[in-house]
Design a protein around this motif. Structure first.
Motif, PDB file in Angstrom:
ATOM      1  N   ALA A  63       1.088  -1.288  -0.214  1.00  0.00           N
ATOM      2  CA  ALA A  63       0.360  -0.069  -0.180  1.00  0.00           C
ATOM      3  C   ALA A  63       1.112   0.797   0.172  1.00  0.00           C
ATOM      4  O   ALA A  63       0.555   2.268  -0.713  1.00  0.00           O
ATOM      5  CB  ALA A  63      -0.998   0.263   1.126  1.00  0.00           C
ATOM      6  N   GLU A  64       1.909   1.470   0.898  1.00  0.00           N
ATOM      7  CA  GLU A  64       3.012   2.349   0.514  1.00  0.00           C
ATOM      8  C   GLU A  64       4.086   2.370  -0.257  1.00  0.00           C
ATOM      9  O   GLU A  64       3.378   3.845  -0.713  1.00  0.00           O
ATOM     10  CB  GLU A  64       4.043   2.181   2.019  1.00  0.00           C
ATOM     11  CG  GLU A  64       4.169   3.882   2.245  1.00  0.00           C
ATOM     12  CD  GLU A  64       5.624   3.563   3.388  1.00  0.00           C
ATOM     13  OE1 GLU A  64       5.199   4.064   4.304  1.00  0.00           O
ATOM     14  OE2 GLU A  64       6.630   3.632   3.180  1.00  0.00           O
TER      15      GLU A  64
ATOM     16  N   GLU B  55       2.286   1.587  -3.363  1.00  0.00           N
ATOM     17  CA  GLU B  55       1.138   2.303  -4.122  1.00  0.00           C
ATOM     18  C   GLU B  55       1.754   4.245  -3.988  1.00  0.00           C
ATOM     19  O   GLU B  55       1.391   4.876  -4.942  1.00  0.00           O
ATOM     20  CB  GLU B  55       0.146   1.632  -4.043  1.00  0.00           C
ATOM     21  CG  GLU B  55      -1.211   1.792  -5.247  1.00  0.00           C
ATOM     22  CD  GLU B  55      -2.217   1.621  -5.158  1.00  0.00           C
ATOM     23  OE1 GLU B  55      -2.325   0.587  -4.030  1.00  0.00           O
ATOM     24  OE2 GLU B  55      -2.796   1.386  -5.890  1.00  0.00           O
ATOM     25  N   THR B  56       1.104   4.626  -3.186  1.00  0.00           N
ATOM     26  CA  THR B  56       1.240   5.578  -3.073  1.00  0.00           C
ATOM     27  C   THR B  56       2.525   6.823  -3.320  1.00  0.00           C
ATOM     28  O   THR B  56       2.653   7.933  -3.862  1.00  0.00           O
ATOM     29  CB  THR B  56       0.774   6.564  -1.619  1.00  0.00           C
ATOM     30  OG1 THR B  56       1.976   5.676  -0.554  1.00  0.00           O
ATOM     31  CG2 THR B  56      -0.115   5.288  -0.818  1.00  0.00           C
TER      32      THR B  56
END
Lengths: 150, 150
Positions: A112-113, A115-116
């Motif tokens: 998720a990180e 992705e950001t």
DNA sequence: AATGAAAGCACACTGGT
DNA sequence: ACCAGTGTGCTTTCATT
């Protein structure tokens, strides 16, 4: 840059917190002379500094990605390089020849990180294209190599 | 791993030879306590060690190449990884996902040395394919990033 | 986990070969 | 370049909270 200097560099590469006293015992010179030599090696730029070697995984950043990056035509490379330190997940980077402009190493908490970070690089830093792969594990290649031919 | 530990790690990342006394002044704890905390951070594996940061260029290795590597089908990865330290030009490496098996970083005296390394990797280490590019320059990304989310 | 005291070392100077 | 001596400051151990 004689054999003794090379030995000192190697010892400090192993453990940068060794005392001049300990070093002096290894190279059979006085602690004083050793301190002088180390200062000279620093001044000459051979030793850039002394760093703590951190484990990203132990700090929670268990996901390391290597990303090749191509910038949009209109972005200024100097500006890109200066602003990159604002993305804390970028732990190193280099400009390269080849199909891509840069290669970055990204230490992330998880997908998720990552992705950001990808989104941020594209949105805020002029990245046009990004080709990433996961680091499965690092090899340890006993950093003495630099000295074997120096 | 509280805020003080993070500050200590950051300070040692900047300069691994800072004394416990100096650190104690920064974090407003006794030198003693600081030494304890640093020992704990080492034991916990957050700090892997303290290294001299060397400049390959100042040691004559002005040519850094990044090479993606694919191994021949028949070679044992564990063996490859163990034997790689015999090639002193290999300064780091990682197993990766993607089209290639590994990515290596090679610090060479010049093109001629790089050429011999390529041949050696193919002949002695089971490398089937090698895709290399030149590092133009490294970015300095103030390694504080690892701590900003830790 | 943090502290203070005190012994033992290490460090930076100066000066000298 | 290298070394010795000196004063100062650092690290460590131990007892204490």
């Amino acid at each position: 840059m004689d054999a003794i200097d090379r030995l000192l560099v190697r010892l400090l590469e192993e453990d940068a917190r060794r005392t001049y006293n300990e070093l002096s015992a290894q190279v059979r010179l006085s602690a004083n002379t050793v301190a002088d030599r180390v200062r000279r090696l620093r001044a000459a730029g051979v030793i850039r500094g002394f760093r703590a070697d951190l484990d990203p995984a132990a700090l929670g950043r268990g996901l390391t990605m290597v990303s090749d990056v191509r910038l949009r035509e209109d972005v200024d490379r100097t500006h890109f390089e200066r602003e990159l330190h604002r993305v804390p997940q970028v732990v190193s980077g280099a400009r390269m020849t080849g199909e891509y402009d840069y290669q970055l190493r990204l230490a992330c908490l998880g997908p998720a990180e990552f992705e950001t970070v990808v989104d941020r690089l594209k949105r805020e830093h002029g990245v046009r294209e990004l080709r990433s792969r996961l680091v499965l594990h690092e090899l340890d290649v006993s950093a003495t190599g630099l000295l074997d031919l120096a």
